[in-house]
Design a protein around this motif. Structure first.
Motif, mmCIF file in Angstrom:
data_model
loop_
_atom_site.group_PDB
_atom_site.id
_atom_site.type_symbol
_atom_site.label_atom_id
_atom_site.label_comp_id
_atom_site.label_asym_id
_atom_site.label_seq_id
_atom_site.Cartn_x
_atom_site.Cartn_y
_atom_site.Cartn_z
ATOM 1 N N TYR A 178 -39.653 -17.138 -6.057
ATOM 2 C CA TYR A 178 -40.154 -15.379 -6.113
ATOM 3 C C TYR A 178 -40.734 -14.438 -6.853
ATOM 4 C CZ TYR A 178 -38.809 -10.702 -4.172
ATOM 5 O OH TYR A 178 -39.118 -8.584 -4.164
ATOM 6 N N PHE A 220 -29.166 -18.391 -4.176
ATOM 7 C CA PHE A 220 -30.956 -19.332 -3.894
ATOM 8 C C PHE A 220 -31.343 -18.902 -5.002
ATOM 9 C CE2 PHE A 220 -30.106 -15.132 -1.037
ATOM 10 C CZ PHE A 220 -29.574 -16.206 -0.156
ATOM 11 N N HIS A 237 -30.614 -21.310 3.091
ATOM 12 C CA HIS A 237 -31.301 -20.949 1.667
ATOM 13 C C HIS A 237 -32.027 -20.320 2.654
ATOM 14 C CE1 HIS A 237 -33.815 -23.080 5.004
ATOM 15 N NE2 HIS A 237 -34.908 -22.709 4.597
ATOM 16 N N ASP A 294 -35.737 -20.987 -4.265
ATOM 17 C CA ASP A 294 -36.536 -19.878 -3.163
ATOM 18 C C ASP A 294 -36.541 -18.251 -4.390
ATOM 19 O OD1 ASP A 294 -36.735 -21.377 -1.124
ATOM 20 O OD2 ASP A 294 -34.609 -20.165 -0.222
ATOM 21 N N PHE A 350 -35.588 -17.221 2.390
ATOM 22 C CA PHE A 350 -37.217 -17.647 2.805
ATOM 23 C C PHE A 350 -37.615 -15.761 2.507
ATOM 24 C CE2 PHE A 350 -41.001 -16.252 4.920
ATOM 25 C CZ PHE A 350 -41.731 -16.564 4.327
#
Length: 93
Positions: free
Chosen positions: A85, A78, A17, A81, A19
């Protein structure tokens, strides 16, 4: 850095994943926005009447051929995530 992407790998060396961290930037593409501002500043300094056309063409081209493919690739890698975002940031302004 304004934007940081940290990638975490699983045991078999596949991307697990990501971040995404944003620091003082409500935009996803600060580099491309900087290019637009450079085009505007150059056009004004040269007193050119073509800079609005060049600027508009640059925005359309970059959005269609660079930004959207980048977003598709990041969303494929992703999904959770990157969607979070995207909800927190704007594409251009």
């Amino acid at each position: 850095f304004i934007f940081c992407l940290t990638i975490f790998y699983s045991k078999n060396n596949e991307i697990d994943h990501a971040f995404f961290r944003i620091k003082n930037s409500p935009r996803r593409n600060p580099m491309y926005l900087g290019f637009v501002l450079l085009i505007i500043a150059s056009g004004m300094a040269l007193q050119s009447m073509l800079f609005p056309l060049v600027c508009s063409a640059f925005i359309v081209y970059m959005t269609h051929f660079q930004i959207i493919p980048e977003e598709r690739a990041l969303n494929a890698l992703f999904p959770k995530d990157f969607n979070l975002y995207c909800q927190k940031t704007k594409r251009w302004i």
